[in-house]
Scaffold this active site. Structure first.
Site, PDB file in Angstrom:
ATOM      1  CG  ASN A 234      -2.230  -0.726   0.944  1.00  0.00           C
ATOM      2  OD1 ASN A 234      -2.606  -0.940  -0.204  1.00  0.00           O
ATOM      3  ND2 ASN A 234      -2.924  -1.124   2.003  1.00  0.00           N
ATOM      4  CG  HIS A 236       1.035   2.698   4.444  1.00  0.00           C
ATOM      5  ND1 HIS A 236      -0.241   3.147   4.652  1.00  0.00           N
ATOM      6  CD2 HIS A 236       0.950   1.363   4.609  1.00  0.00           C
ATOM      7  CE1 HIS A 236      -1.043   2.147   4.915  1.00  0.00           C
ATOM      8  NE2 HIS A 236      -0.345   1.057   4.908  1.00  0.00           N
ATOM      9  CB  CYS A 271       6.522   6.481   8.011  1.00  0.00           C
ATOM     10  SG  CYS A 271       8.315   6.415   7.928  1.00  0.00           S
TER      11      CYS A 271
END
Length: 337
Positions: A234, A236, A271
């Site tokens: 995804n 991330h 992040c």
């Protein structure tokens, strides 16, 4: 359905059939080899023999039976927290797989893919009373429910198949994010129609008044800097990686003598792949001070407050706030019936 494997015995002598796993099988582009290899069902299933899973809770919950493997335990032959979290994630994905609404996304339904949406977790709480041991057979139950107008709650129970004792419980809250803009999104009605029939009103952990986790500053006792991130499908950082970064700041003597009993995570932002991450950790000294227990701290659960943040040109940005509680390890005893 014809087999995807080349029929070697039917080939003329000297002819080699080349199997290309990246092209469509039927030439129309409608069904790709990848989809066939994943074997994602388009209708609800009740039993999955390959994953040792079955639908429970009146047709909406999911139970998976797993054996704790050698690479999932630590030196004390008990499952690590990371292994337990990975099993929770896997059973959640398999639950969606059994539902018949899974697309080719990471737990995303077909309606979510059409709207370019993915799931992101906003809060998670885990309680561990006992850690499974190497070779033990455990059952993991998971189910989902509504969380406000645009969120979803997912809960888990982990128990011993042999004794029925509950080892761990967990609860989490999930919201939707646009995969391109990386902004949170309301739940489209077509997605609500896909997942709401699976909602049940049941909680593994009741949080009537969740305790607020304070933000740490740079004046902390423990810090680990320049942590490197890697992304999941995804795009991330995986939730388990966040936990690994947080626990990396716990002193070795605590890790040797204690086991994590509770963990609460509050997610603030994503992040990225190039982000430089800091992990901050501060012991909650007030648990001991003023209680007359400073000399007998071994009997008191230890608490730590955590913060993961990104170091940027405009200052530090929070990724995750966390709190962990630790109990002293005790020799394993047989369960009483």
């Amino acid at each position: 359905m014809s087999s995807m494997k080349p029929d070697i015995l039917s080939q003329p002598a000297g002819v080699v059939s080349i199997y290309n796993p990246f092209t469509s099988v039927n030439g129309t582009g409608n069904i790709t080899t990848e989809e066939l290899r994943q074997n994602i069902p388009t209708k609800k299933r009740s039993v999955d023999t390959h994953r040792q899973g079955l639908i429970i809770e009146g047709g909406v919950g999911y139970r998976q039976t797993v054996v704790i493997r050698s690479y999932e335990v630590g030196h004390d032959k008990t499952a690590t927290l990371e292994s337990i979290l990975n099993l929770l994630q896997e059973t959640a994905l398999n639950h969606v797989w059994m539902s018949g609404v899974l697309s080719n996304g990471f737990g995303a339904t077909r309606g979510m893919v059409r709207n370019n949406l993915i799931w992101v977790v906003s809060r998670m709480q885990v309680q561990v009373d006992h850690y499974p041991i190497w070779g033990e057979v455990v059952e993991i139950d998971t189910w989902v429910g509504a969380s406000g107008k645009n969120g979803m709650r997912r809960d888990w129970l982990v128990r011993s198949q042999a004794t029925g004792h509950v080892f761990a419980r967990a609860t989490s809250t999930w919201v939707m994010m646009n995969q391109e803009t990386r902004r949170l999104s309301k739940m489209p009605e077509e997605v609500r129609a896909e997942i709401s029939p699976w909602f049940i009103d049941k909680q593994a952990i009741k949080e009537d008044c969740p305790e607020k986790i304070v933000k740490l500053d740079s004046k902390v006792k423990y810090m680990d800097s320049n942590l490197k991130s890697d992304l999941d499908m995804n795009h991330h950082v995986n939730n388990v990686k966040y936990v690994r970064w947080m626990l990396g700041t716990i002193p070795d003597e605590i890790l040797e003598s204690h086991k994590l009993s509770t963990m609460i995570l509050e997610y603030r932002r994503e992040c990225g792949n190039s982000d430089k991450v800091q992990s901050l950790c501060q012991p909650d000294e007030d648990i001991l001070e003023g209680s007359g227990l400073l000399c007998s701290f071994e009997k008191v659960p230890l608490r730590y407050t955590h913060l993961l943040q990104v170091k940027g040109e405009r200052g530090n940005e929070e990724i995750v706030r966390g709190r962990t509680t630790w109990k002293r390890k005790i020799p394993a005893k047989p369960f009483t019936t």
